[in-house]
Design a protein around this motif. Structure first.
Motif, PDB file in Angstrom:
ATOM      1  N   SER A 150       0.861  -1.268  -0.038  1.00 53.42           N
ATOM      2  CA  SER A 150      -0.099   0.106  -0.049  1.00 53.42           C
ATOM      3  C   SER A 150       0.665   1.140   0.020  1.00 53.42           C
ATOM      4  N   PHE A 151       0.760   2.056  -0.762  1.00 49.86           N
ATOM      5  CA  PHE A 151       1.482   3.499  -0.917  1.00 49.86           C
ATOM      6  C   PHE A 151       0.383   4.665  -1.467  1.00 49.86           C
ATOM      7  N   ARG A 152       1.248   5.827  -1.269  1.00 49.69           N
ATOM      8  CA  ARG A 152       0.661   6.966  -1.604  1.00 49.69           C
ATOM      9  C   ARG A 152       0.810   6.859  -3.165  1.00 49.69           C
ATOM     10  N   ALA A 153      -0.146   7.473  -4.000  1.00 51.95           N
ATOM     11  CA  ALA A 153      -0.056   6.910  -5.374  1.00 51.95           C
ATOM     12  C   ALA A 153       0.099   8.561  -6.328  1.00 51.95           C
ATOM     13  N   ASP A 154      -0.043   9.554  -5.396  1.00 52.49           N
ATOM     14  CA  ASP A 154       0.319  10.626  -6.276  1.00 52.49           C
ATOM     15  C   ASP A 154       1.722  11.149  -6.263  1.00 52.49           C
ATOM     16  N   GLY A 155       2.605  10.154  -6.289  1.00 53.30           N
ATOM     17  CA  GLY A 155       4.132  10.348  -6.409  1.00 53.30           C
ATOM     18  C   GLY A 155       4.360   9.581  -7.561  1.00 53.30           C
ATOM     19  N   VAL A 156       5.621   9.537  -7.878  1.00 48.49           N
ATOM     20  CA  VAL A 156       6.069   8.591  -8.970  1.00 48.49           C
ATOM     21  C   VAL A 156       6.275   7.383  -8.459  1.00 48.49           C
ATOM     22  N   HIS A 157       5.768   6.150  -9.201  1.00 43.94           N
ATOM     23  CA  HIS A 157       5.700   4.855  -9.219  1.00 43.94           C
ATOM     24  C   HIS A 157       5.798   4.124 -10.559  1.00 43.94           C
ATOM     25  N   SER A 158       6.218   3.037 -10.398  1.00 51.47           N
ATOM     26  CA  SER A 158       6.314   2.024 -11.648  1.00 51.47           C
ATOM     27  C   SER A 158       6.328   0.611 -11.181  1.00 51.47           C
ATOM     28  N   TYR A 159       5.784  -0.118 -12.251  1.00 57.02           N
ATOM     29  CA  TYR A 159       5.945  -1.644 -12.222  1.00 57.02           C
ATOM     30  C   TYR A 159       6.819  -2.333 -13.299  1.00 57.02           C
ATOM     31  N   SER A 160       7.478  -3.503 -12.933  1.00 58.61           N
ATOM     32  CA  SER A 160       8.372  -4.008 -13.911  1.00 58.61           C
ATOM     33  C   SER A 160       8.259  -5.454 -13.693  1.00 58.61           C
ATOM     34  N   ASN A 161       8.036  -6.051 -14.896  1.00 56.19           N
ATOM     35  CA  ASN A 161       7.884  -7.651 -15.099  1.00 56.19           C
ATOM     36  C   ASN A 161       9.300  -8.185 -15.783  1.00 56.19           C
ATOM     37  N   ASN A 162      10.330  -8.623 -15.027  1.00 50.89           N
ATOM     38  CA  ASN A 162      11.430  -9.353 -15.534  1.00 50.89           C
ATOM     39  C   ASN A 162      11.500 -10.782 -15.794  1.00 50.89           C
ATOM     40  N   SER A 163      10.234 -11.101 -15.978  1.00 44.52           N
ATOM     41  CA  SER A 163       9.842 -12.607 -16.182  1.00 44.52           C
ATOM     42  C   SER A 163       9.566 -13.024 -17.613  1.00 44.52           C
ATOM     43  N   ASN A 164       9.376 -14.237 -17.881  1.00 38.69           N
ATOM     44  CA  ASN A 164       8.679 -14.715 -19.209  1.00 38.69           C
ATOM     45  C   ASN A 164       7.224 -14.982 -19.132  1.00 38.69           C
ATOM     46  N   ASP A 165       6.573 -14.494 -18.005  1.00 42.73           N
ATOM     47  CA  ASP A 165       5.201 -14.772 -17.936  1.00 42.73           C
ATOM     48  C   ASP A 165       4.559 -13.536 -17.561  1.00 42.73           C
ATOM     49  N   VAL A 166       3.195 -13.427 -17.805  1.00 42.92           N
ATOM     50  CA  VAL A 166       2.468 -12.082 -17.436  1.00 42.92           C
ATOM     51  C   VAL A 166       2.163 -12.354 -16.061  1.00 42.92           C
ATOM     52  N   VAL A 167       2.405 -11.084 -15.530  1.00 46.67           N
ATOM     53  CA  VAL A 167       2.240 -10.751 -13.852  1.00 46.67           C
ATOM     54  C   VAL A 167       0.431 -10.278 -13.790  1.00 46.67           C
ATOM     55  N   VAL A 168      -0.193 -10.866 -12.863  1.00 51.89           N
ATOM     56  CA  VAL A 168      -1.595 -10.635 -12.667  1.00 51.89           C
ATOM     57  C   VAL A 168      -1.735  -9.992 -11.464  1.00 51.89           C
ATOM     58  N   LEU A 169      -2.146  -8.385 -11.398  1.00 55.36           N
ATOM     59  CA  LEU A 169      -2.411  -7.881 -10.086  1.00 55.36           C
ATOM     60  C   LEU A 169      -3.692  -7.559  -9.621  1.00 55.36           C
ATOM     61  N   HIS A 170      -4.040  -7.372  -8.524  1.00 56.75           N
ATOM     62  CA  HIS A 170      -5.333  -6.888  -8.064  1.00 56.75           C
ATOM     63  C   HIS A 170      -5.039  -5.555  -7.364  1.00 56.75           C
ATOM     64  N   ILE A 171      -5.654  -4.435  -7.877  1.00 63.51           N
ATOM     65  CA  ILE A 171      -5.535  -2.995  -7.567  1.00 63.51           C
ATOM     66  C   ILE A 171      -6.532  -2.367  -7.171  1.00 63.51           C
ATOM     67  N   SER A 172      -6.484  -1.501  -6.041  1.00 66.89           N
ATOM     68  CA  SER A 172      -7.477  -0.947  -5.440  1.00 66.89           C
ATOM     69  C   SER A 172      -7.013   0.597  -5.380  1.00 66.89           C
ATOM     70  N   LEU A 173      -7.828   1.535  -5.667  1.00 64.48           N
ATOM     71  CA  LEU A 173      -7.546   2.963  -5.428  1.00 64.48           C
ATOM     72  C   LEU A 173      -8.473   3.771  -4.405  1.00 64.48           C
ATOM     73  N   LYS A 174      -7.932   4.150  -3.366  1.00 63.74           N
ATOM     74  CA  LYS A 174      -8.842   4.887  -2.526  1.00 63.74           C
ATOM     75  C   LYS A 174      -8.397   6.416  -2.621  1.00 63.74           C
ATOM     76  N   TYR A 175      -9.377   7.120  -3.142  1.00 67.82           N
ATOM     77  CA  TYR A 175      -9.153   8.513  -3.158  1.00 67.82           C
ATOM     78  C   TYR A 175      -9.369   9.210  -1.726  1.00 67.82           C
ATOM     79  N   GLY A 176      -8.463  10.167  -1.557  1.00 74.30           N
ATOM     80  CA  GLY A 176      -8.807  10.915  -0.317  1.00 74.30           C
ATOM     81  C   GLY A 176      -9.614  12.471  -0.658  1.00 74.30           C
ATOM     82  N   PRO A 177      -9.721  13.162   0.111  1.00 74.27           N
ATOM     83  CA  PRO A 177     -10.397  14.333  -0.010  1.00 74.27           C
ATOM     84  C   PRO A 177      -9.341  15.027  -1.338  1.00 74.27           C
ATOM     85  N   TYR A 178     -10.051  15.861  -2.125  1.00 71.37           N
ATOM     86  CA  TYR A 178      -9.487  16.702  -3.220  1.00 71.37           C
ATOM     87  C   TYR A 178      -9.021  17.861  -2.507  1.00 71.37           C
TER      88      TYR A 178
END
Length: 178
Positions: A150-178
């Motif tokens: 879990s992390f603050r997503a309003d900063g720089v972030h990235s995902y890398s898959n260095n394998s020969n298989d597809v990676v499957v993720l479950h992602i939830s985004l929780k929005y705070g007050p704007y």
């Protein structure tokens, strides 16, 4: 087509011209017009720019009025990233627009660098299969199947898959007050 209709409705509700919306979102007036008319399929990056510019959760652009929603893997809406290495399937969005859930697929030997999300957004990721390296504000984390982060997503972030298989993720985004 649905995204275009929702976008046009939001723009008209806010009494914005295409030019004003273009300035808010950093997406060209021509492209926004094409999206509204259903003449183009916007990329995930473009959709993030639009949602950030309008200060709305991404899934608001896909709003439906159903009381019961069923999401089956591989069926329904799929949105690809600019390089086709990343694809998401929206699962659910709660009615108060605070939480969105996705299945995400990161292709083999590829990476994805998303736009910064809305201010005060939390991203919660669980690896369903494979292994992924997630870099958050220059710090690297390697997650394997069923690991979560879990992390603050309003900063720089990235995902890398260095394998020969597809990676499957479950992602939830929780929005705070704007």
């Amino acid at each position: 087509m649905q995204v275009g209709a929702v976008l046009r409705k939001l723009r008209k509700e806010r009494q914005l011209s295409l030019e004003e919306l273009s300035k808010l979102t950093n997406v060209s007036k021509l492209t926004l017009g094409n999206i509204e008319r259903g003449e183009t399929n916007p990329t995930l990056g473009m959709l993030w720019k639009i949602s950030k510019g309008l200060s709305i959760p991404l899934m608001t652009l896909f709003a439906t009025e159903n009381e019961v929603n069923l999401s089956r893997s591989g069926e329904g809406l799929r949105i690809s990233g600019d390089q086709k290495s990343w694809m998401i399937e929206p699962i659910f969005q709660n009615t108060s627009n605070e939480i969105e859930m996705y299945r995400a697929y990161l292709q083999k030997n590829s990476s994805y660098h998303p736009e910064k999300h809305h201010w005060n957004t939390t991203e919660i990721v669980t690896v369903m299969s494979g292994e992924v390296e997630i870099v958050i504000n220059e710090e690297s984390y390697t997650l394997s199947s069923y690991d979560s982060i879990s992390f603050r997503a309003d900063g720089v972030h990235s995902y890398s898959n260095n394998s020969n298989d597809v990676v499957v993720l479950h992602i939830s985004l929780k929005y705070g007050p704007y």
